[in-house]
Design an enzyme around this catalytic site. Structure first.
Site, PDB file in Angstrom:
ATOM      1  N   ARG A  49       0.838  -1.189   0.000  1.00 27.64           N
ATOM      2  CA  ARG A  49       0.000   0.000   0.000  1.00 27.64           C
ATOM      3  C   ARG A  49       0.878   1.246   0.000  1.00 27.64           C
ATOM      4  O   ARG A  49       2.001   1.226   0.482  1.00 27.64           O
ATOM      5  CB  ARG A  49      -0.890   0.029   1.245  1.00 27.64           C
ATOM      6  CG  ARG A  49      -2.055  -0.946   1.190  1.00 27.64           C
ATOM      7  CD  ARG A  49      -2.896  -0.879   2.448  1.00 27.64           C
ATOM      8  NE  ARG A  49      -2.156  -1.301   3.608  1.00 27.64           N
ATOM      9  CZ  ARG A  49      -1.586  -0.507   4.487  1.00 27.64           C
ATOM     10  NH1 ARG A  49      -1.690   0.812   4.366  1.00 27.64           N
ATOM     11  NH2 ARG A  49      -0.925  -0.979   5.513  1.00 27.64           N
TER      12      ARG A  49
ATOM     13  N   TYR B  76      -1.678  -3.590  -6.755  1.00 29.50           N
ATOM     14  CA  TYR B  76      -1.359  -4.401  -5.590  1.00 29.50           C
ATOM     15  C   TYR B  76      -2.378  -4.337  -4.457  1.00 29.50           C
ATOM     16  O   TYR B  76      -2.793  -3.247  -4.051  1.00 29.50           O
ATOM     17  CB  TYR B  76       0.007  -3.968  -5.023  1.00 29.50           C
ATOM     18  CG  TYR B  76       0.577  -5.017  -4.108  1.00 29.50           C
ATOM     19  CD1 TYR B  76       1.305  -6.080  -4.616  1.00 29.50           C
ATOM     20  CD2 TYR B  76       0.326  -4.986  -2.733  1.00 29.50           C
ATOM     21  CE1 TYR B  76       1.781  -7.069  -3.787  1.00 29.50           C
ATOM     22  CE2 TYR B  76       0.793  -5.973  -1.907  1.00 29.50           C
ATOM     23  CZ  TYR B  76       1.523  -7.014  -2.433  1.00 29.50           C
ATOM     24  OH  TYR B  76       1.984  -7.993  -1.619  1.00 29.50           O
TER      25      TYR B  76
ATOM     26  N   LYS C 216      -9.429  -2.507   2.187  1.00 28.58           N
ATOM     27  CA  LYS C 216      -9.194  -1.365   3.071  1.00 28.58           C
ATOM     28  C   LYS C 216     -10.039  -0.161   2.655  1.00 28.58           C
ATOM     29  O   LYS C 216     -10.570   0.565   3.490  1.00 28.58           O
ATOM     30  CB  LYS C 216      -7.719  -0.990   3.075  1.00 28.58           C
ATOM     31  CG  LYS C 216      -6.785  -2.156   3.304  1.00 28.58           C
ATOM     32  CD  LYS C 216      -6.991  -2.803   4.652  1.00 28.58           C
ATOM     33  CE  LYS C 216      -6.018  -3.956   4.818  1.00 28.58           C
ATOM     34  NZ  LYS C 216      -5.900  -4.450   6.171  1.00 28.58           N
TER      35      LYS C 216
ATOM     36  N   HIS D 123     -10.096  -2.969  11.783  1.00 26.62           N
ATOM     37  CA  HIS D 123      -8.966  -3.767  11.268  1.00 26.62           C
ATOM     38  C   HIS D 123      -8.669  -4.867  12.296  1.00 26.62           C
ATOM     39  O   HIS D 123      -7.688  -4.790  13.028  1.00 26.62           O
ATOM     40  CB  HIS D 123      -7.760  -2.827  11.088  1.00 26.62           C
ATOM     41  CG  HIS D 123      -6.619  -3.406  10.307  1.00 26.62           C
ATOM     42  ND1 HIS D 123      -5.328  -2.952  10.459  1.00 26.62           N
ATOM     43  CD2 HIS D 123      -6.569  -4.380   9.364  1.00 26.62           C
ATOM     44  CE1 HIS D 123      -4.528  -3.628   9.636  1.00 26.62           C
ATOM     45  NE2 HIS D 123      -5.241  -4.488   8.975  1.00 26.62           N
TER      46      HIS D 123
ATOM     47  N   SER E 162      -0.823  -3.625  10.558  1.00 23.79           N
ATOM     48  CA  SER E 162      -0.428  -4.469   9.432  1.00 23.79           C
ATOM     49  C   SER E 162       0.861  -5.210   9.772  1.00 23.79           C
ATOM     50  O   SER E 162       1.774  -4.640  10.370  1.00 23.79           O
ATOM     51  CB  SER E 162      -0.212  -3.600   8.190  1.00 23.79           C
ATOM     52  OG  SER E 162      -1.408  -2.921   7.895  1.00 23.79           O
TER      53      SER E 162
ATOM     54  N   CYS F 203       1.493  -7.410  11.950  1.00 26.15           N
ATOM     55  CA  CYS F 203       1.765  -7.566  13.387  1.00 26.15           C
ATOM     56  C   CYS F 203       1.035  -8.763  13.993  1.00 26.15           C
ATOM     57  O   CYS F 203       0.890  -8.845  15.208  1.00 26.15           O
ATOM     58  CB  CYS F 203       1.414  -6.292  14.143  1.00 26.15           C
ATOM     59  SG  CYS F 203       2.592  -4.961  13.844  1.00 26.15           S
TER      60      CYS F 203
ATOM     61  N   ASP G 166      -8.651 -10.261   9.147  1.00 26.16           N
ATOM     62  CA  ASP G 166      -8.188  -8.893   8.867  1.00 26.16           C
ATOM     63  C   ASP G 166      -9.220  -7.813   9.174  1.00 26.16           C
ATOM     64  O   ASP G 166      -8.844  -6.727   9.585  1.00 26.16           O
ATOM     65  CB  ASP G 166      -7.766  -8.789   7.394  1.00 26.16           C
ATOM     66  CG  ASP G 166      -6.905  -7.555   7.102  1.00 26.16           C
ATOM     67  OD1 ASP G 166      -5.923  -7.338   7.831  1.00 26.16           O
ATOM     68  OD2 ASP G 166      -7.231  -6.810   6.160  1.00 26.16           O
TER      69      ASP G 166
ATOM     70  N   ARG H 256       2.517 -12.038  -0.636  1.00 25.15           N
ATOM     71  CA  ARG H 256       1.197 -12.392  -0.064  1.00 25.15           C
ATOM     72  C   ARG H 256       0.623 -13.642  -0.707  1.00 25.15           C
ATOM     73  O   ARG H 256       0.926 -13.966  -1.852  1.00 25.15           O
ATOM     74  CB  ARG H 256       0.219 -11.231  -0.278  1.00 25.15           C
ATOM     75  CG  ARG H 256       0.601  -9.931   0.436  1.00 25.15           C
ATOM     76  CD  ARG H 256      -0.095  -9.770   1.753  1.00 25.15           C
ATOM     77  NE  ARG H 256       0.471  -8.715   2.584  1.00 25.15           N
ATOM     78  CZ  ARG H 256      -0.078  -8.328   3.744  1.00 25.15           C
ATOM     79  NH1 ARG H 256      -1.186  -8.892   4.188  1.00 25.15           N
ATOM     80  NH2 ARG H 256       0.496  -7.379   4.463  1.00 25.15           N
TER      81      ARG H 256
HETATM   82  P1  GTP Z   1      -1.820  -7.679   7.610  1.00 25.91           P
HETATM   83  O1  GTP Z   1      -2.303  -8.750   6.690  1.00 25.91           O
HETATM   84  O2  GTP Z   1      -0.747  -6.831   6.998  1.00 25.91           O
HETATM   85  O3  GTP Z   1      -2.915  -6.853   8.189  1.00 25.91           O
HETATM   86  O4  GTP Z   1      -1.001  -8.386   8.792  1.00 25.91           O
HETATM   87  P2  GTP Z   1      -1.354  -9.371   9.986  1.00 25.91           P
HETATM   88  O5  GTP Z   1      -1.651  -8.563  11.209  1.00 25.91           O
HETATM   89  O6  GTP Z   1      -2.360 -10.385   9.590  1.00 25.91           O
HETATM   90  O7  GTP Z   1       0.065 -10.024  10.256  1.00 25.91           O
HETATM   91  P3  GTP Z   1       0.556 -11.532  10.156  1.00 25.91           P
HETATM   92  O8  GTP Z   1      -0.219 -12.468  11.034  1.00 25.91           O
HETATM   93  O9  GTP Z   1       0.654 -11.889   8.728  1.00 25.91           O
HETATM   94  O10 GTP Z   1       2.022 -11.424  10.780  1.00 25.91           O
HETATM   95  C1  GTP Z   1       3.027 -10.709  10.182  1.00 25.91           C
HETATM   96  C2  GTP Z   1       4.374 -10.972  10.760  1.00 25.91           C
HETATM   97  O11 GTP Z   1       4.371 -11.011  12.192  1.00 25.91           O
HETATM   98  C3  GTP Z   1       4.959 -12.294  10.298  1.00 25.91           C
HETATM   99  O12 GTP Z   1       6.271 -12.066   9.859  1.00 25.91           O
HETATM  100  C4  GTP Z   1       4.936 -13.157  11.527  1.00 25.91           C
HETATM  101  O13 GTP Z   1       5.992 -14.063  11.519  1.00 25.91           O
HETATM  102  C5  GTP Z   1       5.032 -12.152  12.668  1.00 25.91           C
HETATM  103  N1  GTP Z   1       4.335 -12.645  13.890  1.00 25.91           N
HETATM  104  C6  GTP Z   1       3.037 -13.010  13.970  1.00 25.91           C
HETATM  105  N2  GTP Z   1       2.717 -13.433  15.224  1.00 25.91           N
HETATM  106  C7  GTP Z   1       3.867 -13.324  15.947  1.00 25.91           C
HETATM  107  C8  GTP Z   1       4.197 -13.615  17.317  1.00 25.91           C
HETATM  108  O14 GTP Z   1       3.363 -14.041  18.110  1.00 25.91           O
HETATM  109  N3  GTP Z   1       5.481 -13.363  17.708  1.00 25.91           N
HETATM  110  C9  GTP Z   1       6.423 -12.885  16.836  1.00 25.91           C
HETATM  111  N4  GTP Z   1       7.661 -12.674  17.306  1.00 25.91           N
HETATM  112  N5  GTP Z   1       6.149 -12.605  15.533  1.00 25.91           N
HETATM  113  C10 GTP Z   1       4.894 -12.826  15.099  1.00 25.91           C
HETATM  114  C1  SPV Z   2      -2.510  -4.587   5.456  1.00 21.78           C
HETATM  115  O1  SPV Z   2      -1.571  -3.911   4.988  1.00 21.78           O
HETATM  116  O2  SPV Z   2      -2.991  -4.377   6.596  1.00 21.78           O
HETATM  117  C2  SPV Z   2      -3.064  -5.701   4.669  1.00 21.78           C
HETATM  118  C3  SPV Z   2      -2.593  -5.881   3.283  1.00 21.78           C
HETATM  119  O3  SPV Z   2      -3.910  -6.430   5.175  1.00 21.78           O
HETATM  120  S1  SPV Z   2      -3.385  -4.831   2.128  1.00 21.78           S
HETATM  121  O4  SPV Z   2      -4.621  -5.472   1.707  1.00 21.78           O
HETATM  122  O5  SPV Z   2      -2.493  -4.651   0.994  1.00 21.78           O
HETATM  123  O6  SPV Z   2      -3.700  -3.582   2.760  1.00 21.78           O
HETATM  124 MN    MN Z   3      -4.539  -5.743   7.243  1.00 19.42          MN
END
Ligand code: GTP
Ligand code: SPV
Ligand code: MN
Length: 600
Positions: free
Chosen positions: A72, A214, A223, A243, A265, A267, A290, A382
């Protein structure tokens, strides 16, 4: 060249856009699986995507974006409401008339040489009272098949729309017209970031995007609609568009609880939503990863639905150890974007738990070996995969009434200060904690700010459709309308505390179930806690750490109140609050003063 649906206003809009964008052809998407396959096949046949080795990855495909178009673009995201002050301090604003004029000049003829696809889509189950309809016009077949995975699309939605139903107008173009006979780029887009636009016209419930193919820039359901525009609808109609992940947690006694969680994001939402608990007898099932739309039910409780139908998740780091359910799910029927291609037609990424291949083609399309300096997969690579195929999808994930939420988690990446888990004292204190959450800035290119905390209230900073102060006030008002005992409890969590040597103090992932366990024990009235100036923290023995190795020293830090750090935090919060001006809810200012007094 026109489209004749039963909906006159839709027909008129399609005609207007076609006259502006001048596509060679118009196509109305029916949403069938056959259409999905045809869109993918056409791209693969033209060399714009790769069909993976079907023995290893049945139904899977790989696409590579332009290197300039991998995430984004917040600085090119605009909230064009009538009055600048309504966009607030966290958004980019341009007067709607000016923005429309500027963008029309770029849209003029932008679809020459291409087909214009019309995608009717529903956020939420088609026909549910909670669902909302949008129509996305795009010149990208990649967007069409991703929208098929991420939302419910096609003829059934059009039926639902009838002759005069409301819909959100979503216009998208990659911004790359083709001259007669010109060969298409592998990933057409506008490479110069400063010429991309992701624009929102809140008063008209309209979205205009150009220049990026993207994710959140191009799949306008996600979003742009489900958070920024729906957030405004939610404010006006008394609900919440957030979110947040939604999960179902079942304890060994068979009692189930639904938990929502707002993390910024990348996290950990997808990881938590699909988590495999490491404590025996506990089960997590997924409702959403999400976005959550939440409203009060007749019983006064807050009910959440996942308006999406697929997951658009971060690939790197996904392994059988970190997220076995996601890893299993993406072995089939998944679209990959920006991972590496192995010589046997499979995919590979960093943190997959699979040894690096001796040779691969990296996400940019170049030769790659383990000695290469650059990663094989882009860190924001992704997967797009249907929610229905999740191995632990909750049976009620499409229930139009949603699921009753018992707890809301909030939290970002904080290596200091914020404990592993902190229970808010009441609703407004929870909103206060939501307003101060954030992550340390790590991106190397904003050097002067590295280490500073970027406040990201409720993980909504990049996804706000209006004034952040008004948004926080909306959360407070939601609580004031409800009876306190029926509101979800709010918990501030932090999986990302680090020791001085940089190690993560908490193992995270499946072990986060141990924190979830304490939370539902608190809700049931059995979990033990100590009252502290910042909130209720677990007693040292209240978190079940049987079978894992967290050092006593790390556990102390994970559950401590670092007074000095909190006093510094207060100064930084006060500074941040100033930016909201007179739109800072007085309740939050009061919470800050109360915290200061408790810490003194
Ligand atoms: P968006 O799709 O961008 O909204 O992200 P999301 O919040 O769904 O994040 P996602 O679960 O894909 O996690 C992203 C990153 O955080 C990855 O690189 C994971 O490895 C890391 N991660 C997730 N959970 C943990 C955790 O409990 N501990 C640690 N150290 N890293 C974590
Ligand atoms: C985020 O960035 O929080 C996502 C990926 O979930 S996107 O749909 O590209 O915003
Ligand atoms: Mn997201």
């Amino acid at each position: 060249m026109s489209i004749n649906t039963k909906h006159a206003a839709l027909n008129a809009w399609i005609k207007e856009i076609a006259e502006m964008c001048e596509p060679d052809d118009i196509y109305l998407c029916d949403g069938t699986q056959e259409e999905y396959q045809r869109m993918i096949d056409t791209m693969v046949d033209a060399g714009l995507g790769t069909k993976l080795n079907q023995d290893k990855k049945p139904g899977c495909y790989l696409f590579r974006s332009d290197p300039s178009d991998v995430a984004r673009v917040e600085k090119r995201t605009f909230i064009a409401c009538e009055k600048e002050e309504d966009a607030g301090p966290t958004n980019n604003w341009i007067a709607p008339d000016k923005l429309k004029a500027d963008m029309k000049a770029i849209y003029k003829g932008c679809m020459k040489g291409r087909t214009m696809y019309v995608i009717p889509f529903s956020m939420g189950p088609i026909g549910s009272f909670i669902s909302k309809i949008g129509v996305e016009i795009t010149d990208s077949p990649y967007v069409v098949f991703n929208m098929k995975i991420m939302t419910r699309i096609g003829t059934a939605v059009l039926e639902q729309l009838g002759t005069d139903g409301d819909f959100v107008r979503c216009l998208h173009s990659v911004g790359k017209p083709l001259a007669e006979g010109e060969k298409d780029a592998k990933w057409p887009c506008i490479p110069n970031v400063d010429e991309k636009y992701i624009s929102h016209f809140p008063e008209e419930r309209m979205i205009w995007s150009i220049g990026s193919g993207y994710g959140g820039n191009a799949l306008l359901s996600k979003k742009c609609f489900a958070l920024r525009i729906a957030g405004i609808q939610a404010r006006d109609e008394g609900w919440l568009a957030e979110h947040m992940l939604i999960l179902k947690l079942t304890n060994p006694e068979g009692q189930s609880y639904y938990v929502a969680g707002a993390f910024p994001s990348a996290c950990g939402k997808t990881n938590l939503a699909m988590m495999k608990p490491t404590i025996p007898g506990w089960k997590v099932e997924t409702v959403g990863d999400d976005i959550a739309w939440m409203r009060f039910g007749d019983d006064g409780r807050l009910y959440a639905i996942n308006p999406e139908a697929g997951f658009f998740g971060v690939v790197p780091g996904t392994s059988m150890t970190s997220n076995p359910n996601a890893f299993t799910q993406i072995q089939a029927d998944t679209v990959y974007t920006n991972v590496a291609l192995t010589d046997d037609g499979d995919v590979w990424w960093e943190g997959s738990g699979i040894p690096a291949p001796a040779h691969a083609i990296d996400w940019k399309g170049n030769d790659w070996t383990p000695d290469s300096k650059e990663p094989a997969a882009h860190p924001n690579a992704r997967f797009t995969t249907p929610a229905a195929l999740c191995p632990v999808i909750a049976p009620e994930w499409e229930d139009p009434n949603g699921v009753p939420i018992s707890a809301i988690l909030i939290g970002g990446r904080r290596k200091t200060t914020i404990p592993l888990v902190n229970e808010s004292l009441d609703w407004n204190h929870g909103i206060f904690l939501g307003s101060i959450m954030g992550s340390e800035i790590t991106t190397a290119d904003i050097t002067d700010k590295v280490g500073q905390v970027r406040r990201d209230p409720f993980a909504m900073l990049p996804f706000m459709g209006y004034h952040m102060g008004d948004y926080l006030k909306h959360w407070i008002d939601i609580g004031a309308k409800a009876s306190a005992d029926k509101l979800p409890k709010i918990y501030f969590v932090n999986w990302f505390r680090k020791g001085e040597d940089g190690h993560f103090m908490w193992p995270g992932f499946g072990d986060n179930s141990r924190v979830l366990k304490w939370i539902v024990e608190r809700i049931a009235g059995t979990g033990k806690a100590v009252s502290t100036p910042i909130g209720n923290l677990p007693t040292p023995d209240a978190i079940d750490i049987s079978g894992i190795s967290v050092s006593a020293d790390d556990l102390d830090h994970l559950l401590e109140v670092d007074k000095e750090a909190w006093i510094a935090e207060i100064a930084s919060i006060r500074e941040n609050y100033k930016s909201y001006g007179d739109r800072l809810p007085k309740e939050l200012d009061e919470e800050l003063s109360k915290l200061e007094k408790r810490l003194a």
